[in-house]
Write a protein that holds these residues in place. Structure first.
Motif, PDB file in Angstrom:
ATOM      1  N   ALA A 136      13.407   2.675 -37.454  1.00  0.00           N
ATOM      2  CA  ALA A 136      14.658   2.696 -36.569  1.00  0.00           C
ATOM      3  C   ALA A 136      15.509   2.868 -36.321  1.00  0.00           C
ATOM      4  O   ALA A 136      15.923   3.115 -34.798  1.00  0.00           O
ATOM      5  CB  ALA A 136      15.046   1.081 -37.870  1.00  0.00           C
ATOM      6  N   LYS A 137      16.408   4.388 -36.908  1.00  0.00           N
ATOM      7  CA  LYS A 137      16.910   4.948 -36.465  1.00  0.00           C
ATOM      8  C   LYS A 137      16.369   5.651 -35.630  1.00  0.00           C
ATOM      9  O   LYS A 137      17.109   6.274 -34.344  1.00  0.00           O
ATOM     10  CB  LYS A 137      17.648   5.212 -37.743  1.00  0.00           C
ATOM     11  CG  LYS A 137      18.393   4.713 -38.542  1.00  0.00           C
ATOM     12  CD  LYS A 137      18.681   6.876 -39.629  1.00  0.00           C
ATOM     13  CE  LYS A 137      19.557   5.861 -40.703  1.00  0.00           C
ATOM     14  NZ  LYS A 137      19.782   7.099 -41.913  1.00  0.00           N
ATOM     15  N   ALA A 138      15.229   6.161 -35.164  1.00  0.00           N
ATOM     16  CA  ALA A 138      14.489   7.120 -34.514  1.00  0.00           C
ATOM     17  C   ALA A 138      14.859   6.096 -32.878  1.00  0.00           C
ATOM     18  O   ALA A 138      14.557   7.100 -31.841  1.00  0.00           O
ATOM     19  CB  ALA A 138      13.229   7.505 -34.198  1.00  0.00           C
ATOM     20  N   ALA A 139      14.379   4.903 -33.383  1.00  0.00           N
ATOM     21  CA  ALA A 139      14.209   3.817 -32.166  1.00  0.00           C
ATOM     22  C   ALA A 139      15.651   3.722 -30.927  1.00  0.00           C
ATOM     23  O   ALA A 139      15.495   3.844 -30.129  1.00  0.00           O
ATOM     24  CB  ALA A 139      13.562   3.117 -32.245  1.00  0.00           C
ATOM     25  N   ALA A 140      16.621   4.163 -32.122  1.00  0.00           N
ATOM     26  CA  ALA A 140      17.765   3.941 -31.660  1.00  0.00           C
ATOM     27  C   ALA A 140      18.076   4.449 -30.462  1.00  0.00           C
ATOM     28  O   ALA A 140      18.960   5.006 -29.907  1.00  0.00           O
ATOM     29  CB  ALA A 140      18.645   3.112 -32.864  1.00  0.00           C
ATOM     30  N   LYS A 141      17.699   6.829 -31.791  1.00  0.00           N
ATOM     31  CA  LYS A 141      18.347   7.561 -30.883  1.00  0.00           C
ATOM     32  C   LYS A 141      17.646   7.876 -29.487  1.00  0.00           C
ATOM     33  O   LYS A 141      17.795   8.607 -28.709  1.00  0.00           O
ATOM     34  CB  LYS A 141      17.352   8.474 -32.055  1.00  0.00           C
ATOM     35  CG  LYS A 141      18.348   9.882 -31.141  1.00  0.00           C
ATOM     36  CD  LYS A 141      18.180  10.879 -32.680  1.00  0.00           C
ATOM     37  CE  LYS A 141      17.741  12.087 -32.387  1.00  0.00           C
ATOM     38  NZ  LYS A 141      17.441  13.093 -33.266  1.00  0.00           N
ATOM     39  N   ALA A 142      15.916   6.902 -29.171  1.00  0.00           N
ATOM     40  CA  ALA A 142      15.122   7.581 -28.680  1.00  0.00           C
ATOM     41  C   ALA A 142      16.151   6.284 -27.619  1.00  0.00           C
ATOM     42  O   ALA A 142      16.005   6.548 -25.800  1.00  0.00           O
ATOM     43  CB  ALA A 142      13.747   7.443 -28.606  1.00  0.00           C
ATOM     44  N   ALA A 143      16.312   5.277 -27.700  1.00  0.00           N
ATOM     45  CA  ALA A 143      17.171   4.376 -26.569  1.00  0.00           C
ATOM     46  C   ALA A 143      18.490   5.058 -26.078  1.00  0.00           C
ATOM     47  O   ALA A 143      18.410   4.974 -25.000  1.00  0.00           O
ATOM     48  CB  ALA A 143      17.699   2.797 -27.300  1.00  0.00           C
ATOM     49  N   ALA A 144      19.447   5.785 -27.079  1.00  0.00           N
ATOM     50  CA  ALA A 144      20.041   6.748 -26.659  1.00  0.00           C
ATOM     51  C   ALA A 144      20.007   8.069 -25.597  1.00  0.00           C
ATOM     52  O   ALA A 144      20.668   7.608 -24.754  1.00  0.00           O
ATOM     53  CB  ALA A 144      21.074   6.982 -28.072  1.00  0.00           C
ATOM     54  N   VAL A 145      19.121   8.062 -26.086  1.00  0.00           N
ATOM     55  CA  VAL A 145      18.599   9.595 -25.436  1.00  0.00           C
ATOM     56  C   VAL A 145      18.228   8.895 -23.534  1.00  0.00           C
ATOM     57  O   VAL A 145      18.506   9.018 -22.472  1.00  0.00           O
ATOM     58  CB  VAL A 145      17.443  10.459 -26.066  1.00  0.00           C
ATOM     59  CG1 VAL A 145      16.825  11.226 -24.679  1.00  0.00           C
ATOM     60  CG2 VAL A 145      17.962  11.346 -27.215  1.00  0.00           C
ATOM     61  N   ALA A 146      17.824   7.805 -23.606  1.00  0.00           N
ATOM     62  CA  ALA A 146      17.147   7.280 -22.460  1.00  0.00           C
ATOM     63  C   ALA A 146      17.885   6.416 -21.922  1.00  0.00           C
ATOM     64  O   ALA A 146      18.781   6.536 -20.473  1.00  0.00           O
ATOM     65  CB  ALA A 146      15.944   5.789 -22.748  1.00  0.00           C
ATOM     66  N   ALA A 147      19.260   6.584 -22.738  1.00  0.00           N
ATOM     67  CA  ALA A 147      19.925   5.723 -21.699  1.00  0.00           C
ATOM     68  C   ALA A 147      21.115   6.946 -20.995  1.00  0.00           C
ATOM     69  O   ALA A 147      21.711   6.649 -20.064  1.00  0.00           O
ATOM     70  CB  ALA A 147      21.206   5.315 -22.814  1.00  0.00           C
ATOM     71  N   LYS A 148      21.050   7.493 -22.424  1.00  0.00           N
ATOM     72  CA  LYS A 148      21.388   8.782 -21.819  1.00  0.00           C
ATOM     73  C   LYS A 148      21.126   9.725 -20.284  1.00  0.00           C
ATOM     74  O   LYS A 148      21.857  10.577 -18.811  1.00  0.00           O
ATOM     75  CB  LYS A 148      21.802  10.094 -22.565  1.00  0.00           C
ATOM     76  CG  LYS A 148      23.108   9.334 -23.532  1.00  0.00           C
ATOM     77  CD  LYS A 148      23.158  10.799 -24.532  1.00  0.00           C
ATOM     78  CE  LYS A 148      24.293  10.540 -25.993  1.00  0.00           C
ATOM     79  NZ  LYS A 148      24.708  11.329 -26.625  1.00  0.00           N
ATOM     80  N   ASP A 149      19.936   9.646 -20.169  1.00  0.00           N
ATOM     81  CA  ASP A 149      19.410  10.495 -18.749  1.00  0.00           C
ATOM     82  C   ASP A 149      19.406   9.564 -18.142  1.00  0.00           C
ATOM     83  O   ASP A 149      19.803   9.680 -17.014  1.00  0.00           O
ATOM     84  CB  ASP A 149      17.498  10.575 -20.068  1.00  0.00           C
ATOM     85  CG  ASP A 149      16.971  10.937 -18.532  1.00  0.00           C
ATOM     86  OD1 ASP A 149      17.183  11.495 -17.893  1.00  0.00           O
ATOM     87  OD2 ASP A 149      15.791  10.828 -19.050  1.00  0.00           O
ATOM     88  N   ALA A 150      18.955   8.202 -18.196  1.00  0.00           N
ATOM     89  CA  ALA A 150      19.420   7.126 -16.996  1.00  0.00           C
ATOM     90  C   ALA A 150      21.239   7.431 -16.125  1.00  0.00           C
ATOM     91  O   ALA A 150      21.026   7.678 -14.939  1.00  0.00           O
ATOM     92  CB  ALA A 150      18.893   6.078 -17.209  1.00  0.00           C
ATOM     93  N   ALA A 151      22.185   7.648 -16.968  1.00  0.00           N
ATOM     94  CA  ALA A 151      22.943   7.922 -16.667  1.00  0.00           C
ATOM     95  C   ALA A 151      23.317   9.109 -16.478  1.00  0.00           C
ATOM     96  O   ALA A 151      23.865   9.868 -15.163  1.00  0.00           O
ATOM     97  CB  ALA A 151      24.440   7.841 -18.045  1.00  0.00           C
ATOM     98  N   ALA A 152      22.927  10.549 -16.643  1.00  0.00           N
ATOM     99  CA  ALA A 152      21.973  11.546 -15.783  1.00  0.00           C
ATOM    100  C   ALA A 152      22.452  11.120 -14.544  1.00  0.00           C
ATOM    101  O   ALA A 152      23.028  11.606 -13.990  1.00  0.00           O
ATOM    102  CB  ALA A 152      22.219  12.336 -17.357  1.00  0.00           C
ATOM    103  N   ASN A 153      20.938  10.863 -14.626  1.00  0.00           N
ATOM    104  CA  ASN A 153      20.093  10.577 -13.205  1.00  0.00           C
ATOM    105  C   ASN A 153      20.731   9.707 -12.472  1.00  0.00           C
ATOM    106  O   ASN A 153      21.133  10.307 -11.423  1.00  0.00           O
ATOM    107  CB  ASN A 153      18.853  10.129 -13.795  1.00  0.00           C
ATOM    108  CG  ASN A 153      17.764  11.224 -13.903  1.00  0.00           C
ATOM    109  OD1 ASN A 153      17.795  12.280 -14.176  1.00  0.00           O
ATOM    110  ND2 ASN A 153      16.353  10.298 -15.066  1.00  0.00           N
ATOM    111  N   ALA A 154      21.364   9.072 -12.699  1.00  0.00           N
ATOM    112  CA  ALA A 154      22.678   8.411 -11.663  1.00  0.00           C
ATOM    113  C   ALA A 154      23.789   8.967 -11.703  1.00  0.00           C
ATOM    114  O   ALA A 154      24.257   8.875 -10.069  1.00  0.00           O
ATOM    115  CB  ALA A 154      23.387   6.821 -13.033  1.00  0.00           C
ATOM    116  N   THR A 155      24.202  10.190 -11.771  1.00  0.00           N
ATOM    117  CA  THR A 155      25.509  10.926 -11.806  1.00  0.00           C
ATOM    118  C   THR A 155      24.902  11.966 -10.702  1.00  0.00           C
ATOM    119  O   THR A 155      25.463  12.465 -10.079  1.00  0.00           O
ATOM    120  CB  THR A 155      25.695  11.220 -12.898  1.00  0.00           C
ATOM    121  OG1 THR A 155      26.435  10.899 -14.502  1.00  0.00           O
ATOM    122  CG2 THR A 155      27.157  12.661 -12.617  1.00  0.00           C
ATOM    123  N   ILE A 156      23.843  12.753 -10.984  1.00  0.00           N
ATOM    124  CA  ILE A 156      22.728  13.456  -9.862  1.00  0.00           C
ATOM    125  C   ILE A 156      22.978  12.779  -8.897  1.00  0.00           C
ATOM    126  O   ILE A 156      23.469  13.162  -7.177  1.00  0.00           O
ATOM    127  CB  ILE A 156      22.074  13.578 -10.681  1.00  0.00           C
ATOM    128  CG1 ILE A 156      21.950  14.534 -12.153  1.00  0.00           C
ATOM    129  CG2 ILE A 156      20.807  14.964  -9.911  1.00  0.00           C
ATOM    130  CD1 ILE A 156      21.153  15.065 -12.513  1.00  0.00           C
TER     131      ILE A 156
END
Length: 531
Positions: A176-196
Motif C-alpha cells: 500500500a505504501k508503495a502504491a501511495a508513493k507511486a501515486a505521489a510520484v505520478a502526481a508530482k510528475d503531472a504537476a511538473a509537466n503542467a508547470t513546464i
C-alpha cells in the motif's frame, strides 16, 4: 544553467525556459513585420491556442483507486498482526510561485521516469510545426506511456495475489505504501509537466507580445516617415469624394444625364414695328443727343444778355418740344418768359440796324406762328416796339393787297439787308394770313411782316381773323386803344384793310388800331419776325 532571457536556473537537459518559454540554445532576434519568421529555424513559439493539459492528471485518481484497492485487500479474511493502519495523505500539487519546488519536481521526473522525457521533447518539436492544438487521440495514445508507474503497480498486483496465500499483513502494508508513493510520484510528475507547459505558454505569449509591439513600432515609424498628417489625409479623402460627387451631379443634370432639365421654349420673335412704337435709340442717336446737350446755350438772367445766335438755339429747343407746355417750360428756364409762360414786356433786346438805328424788340409769343415749310411751329416771335423806317403801303393807291404791296417787298428784301450780321440767316419764314381788297383771306410766307388787327387786340374785336392775338398783348389786356400800342409818335401801318375796304388800317399815336389811311402816304413801319 540559466535562461538567457529571464535568468532563471534551468535543468541541464532543459530545452526551453519553463518560466518565460524562451529556447535555451539561442533566443530568436525580433524581426520587422515585413520579414517573415521561420519558427523552425529560430525556435520561436508561435501565438497558438494552448494544448489541453496532458492526461497525466488522471494518474491521481488511479493512484487513489489503487490505494483503495490496497485498503480493501486489508479487509480480506486473513491473519494479520494488530498493527495500526497507516493512512497516506493525498499529495498536494506544488505551487507555481515556488521555483525551488518546481525544479525539484523536474528533477524527480528526470530521475524516476527517464522514458517520459522523450515524449515531452516530441511534443515540443511538434508544437512549431502545427499551429493548432493536438487532437484528443494523441493524448489518449500518450496516456499509457505516462502511466508506466501505475501500470507496473497494477501488473504487480496479480503477482502478489498469485502467491501461496501466506502474504503477511506487513507485506500488504508495504504494498500500500508503495502504491501511495507511486501515486505521489505520478502526481508530482503531472504537476511538473503542467508547470513546464504553462511556462512554455507564458514564454510563447511573451515572445508573441514582444513581436507584436515591435511590429506596431515599425508601422508607426513607417507612417511617421511618410510625413503624412492624419488630418491632411482625411481632408484629401473628403476633397476627392466631393469632386467625384460634383462630377456625378453635373453629368446627371446635363443634357446627356437622366436628370436633365426640360428644353425651354424658343422665344417668339416679334415682327418689326409698323411705326406706332418708337424705335430704340441707337448709338448714333445717343451721340446726337450728347452733342445737342453740349450745344445747349448757357442760361442767362435777361434776354438782352443773349446773342442772336443763342436766342436762335433756344428758339429751336422750344420749337422741338413735344407740347406747348414743355416749350413754355424751356422758355422759362432761359428767362424768355415767366414760369407760367406769361410775358410782361421786360423780355426785350435791342436790334441795331445798318444805318445805326437801334430798335427795341420784345418777346411777343412762344410757339405762336407756324413755319412756312410746314415743319411745325416757330419757337419765339419778336415784335418791334419802335419803327424801323417809313414807307408807303402802296404808292398806286390800291387797298388791301398785302401780297402784292410794295411795303411787303421792302420788309423781306431791303430791311433784311439792314439787319445785324448773321441775323437774317437765323430768321425763320412763317405763314401769315391777310385780307384782300375784296375781303377774302390770303396766306403768304414772310420773314418779316406787318402786324394784323386781330394779332393786336384779338379776333373778337376785329372784323377779319388774320391770326390769334399774341401772348404779350393778351397778358397786357389789350382789346382796343392802349398805350401798349403807342409804338410811334405818328401813325404806323397794319396789313389789314378797314371794314369798308376803302382804306388801309393804321394805329394812331394814342394806340388806337381802328384808324384808316390812304395807302399812298408814308407812315412808320413796326414789323415782327421769328427765330
Amino acid at each position: 544553467m540559466r535562461c538567457k532571457k529571464c535568468g532563471e536556473e534551468l535543468p541541464e537537459r532543459a530545452r526551453f525556459c519553463y518560466v518565460c518559454g524562451a529556447p535555451v540554445d539561442e533566443a530568436p532576434v525580433p524581426r520587422r513585420l515585413e520579414e517573415p519568421l521561420d519558427p523552425l529555424a529560430a525556435g520561436a513559439v508561435p501565438l497558438v491556442p494552448l494544448a489541453p493539459p496532458p492526461r497525466a492528471y488522471s494518474l491521481e485518481p488511479r493512484a487513489r483507486r489503487a490505494a483503495a484497492r490496497g485498503d480493501l485487500r486489508t479487509n480480506l479474511p486473513a491473519i494479520r498482526p494488530q498493527e495500526p493502519v497507516v493512512e497516506t495523505p493525498a499529495p498536494e500539487p506544488p505551487a507555481e510561485e515556488e521555483p525551488a519546488k518546481e525544479e525539484a519536481a523536474v528533477e524527480v521526473v528526470s530521475e524516476t521516469e527517464p522514458a517520459a522525457e522523450p515524449e515531452v521533447e516530441k511534443e515540443e518539436a511538434q508544437a512549431p510545426e502545427k499551429d493548432e492544438a493536438p487532437e484528443p487521440e494523441q493524448d489518449e495514445a500518450q496516456e499509457p506511456e505516462k502511466d508506466e508507474t501505475s501500470g507496473k503497480d497494477e501488473a504487480q498486483e496479480p503477482e502478489s495475489e498469485q502467491g501461496d496465500g501466506a502474504e503477511t499483513a506487513a507485506e500488504k502494508v508495504e504494498a500500500a505504501k508503495a502504491a501511495a508513493k507511486a501515486a505521489a510520484v505520478a502526481a508530482k510528475d503531472a504537476a511538473a509537466n503542467a508547470t513546464i507547459l504553462l511556462g512554455k505558454a507564458k514564454g510563447g505569449l511573451a515572445t508573441a507580445g514582444d513581436q507584436l509591439k515591435e511590429g506596431c513600432r515599425n508601422v508607426a515609424d513607417d507612417f511617421e516617415g511618410s510625413h503624412v498628417h492624419p488630418a491632411a489625409l482625411a481632408g484629401g479623402i473628403v476633397v476627392v469624394a466631393l469632386l467625384v460627387l460634383t462630377v456625378l451631379i453635373g453629368l446627371g443634370t446635363s443634357w446627356i444625364g437622366p436628370f436633365a432639365l426640360p428644353d425651354e421654349d424658343v422665344p417668339v420673335v416679334e415682327p418689326p414695328s409698323d411705326g406706332s412704337i418708337d424705335p430704340l435709340p441707337t448709338e448714333e442717336d445717343a451721340a446726337a443727343a450728347e452733342a445737342a446737350e453740349a450745344a445747349k446755350p448757357e442760361a442767362r438772367a435777361t434776354v438782352a444778355e443773349y446773342s442772336w445766335e443763342e436766342l436762335s438755339k433756344i428758339s429751336a429747343l422750344i420749337a422741338e418740344a413735344p407740347s406747348d407746355d414743355e416749350g413754355v417750360k424751356i422758355a422759362a428756364e432761359y428767362n424768355l418768359c415767366a414760369a407760367d409762360g406769361s410775358l410782361d414786356g421786360t423780355q426785350t433786346k435791342d436790334l441795331e440796324l445798318a444805318d445805326g438805328t437801334t430798335v427795341p424788340v420784345i418777346v411777343a409769343g412762344i410757339r405762336h406762328d407756324q413755319k412756312a415749310d410746314g415743319s411745325g411751329v416757330a419757337g419765339v416771335t419778336f415784335v418791334a416796339r419802335a419803327p424801323v423806317g417809313r414807307q408807303a403801303f402802296n404808292p398806286s393807291g390800291e387797298v388791301g393787297s398785302w401780297e402784292s404791296s410794295p411795303v411787303r417787298s421792302w420788309l423781306n428784301q431791303s430791311l433784311m439787308g439792314e439787319l445785324p450780321e448773321g441775323l437774317a440767316d437765323l430768321i425763320v419764314p412763317v405763314t401769315k394770313t391777310s385780307t384782300a381788297g375784296d375781303g377774302s383771306l390770303r396766306e403768304t410766307s414772310d420773314s418779316m411782316w406787318l402786324l394784323a388787327c386781330s394779332e393786336l387786340i384779338g379776333t373778337d374785336y376785329c372784323r377779319f381773323d388774320e391770326g390769334a392775338q399774341y401772348r404779350f398783348f393778351s397778358d397786357m389786356g389789350v382789346h382796343g386803344e392802349s398805350t401798349y400800342l403807342a409804338a410811334s409818335e405818328d401813325y404806323w401801318w397794319l396789313r389789314t384793310v378797314t371794314s369798308d375796304l376803302a382804306w388801309q388800317s393804321t394805329v394812331t399815336p394814342n394806340g388806337s388800331p381802328r384808324s384808316g389811311r390812304n395807302p399812298i402816304y408814308e407812315y412808320d413801319i413796326v414789323p415782327g419776325f421769328c427765330l
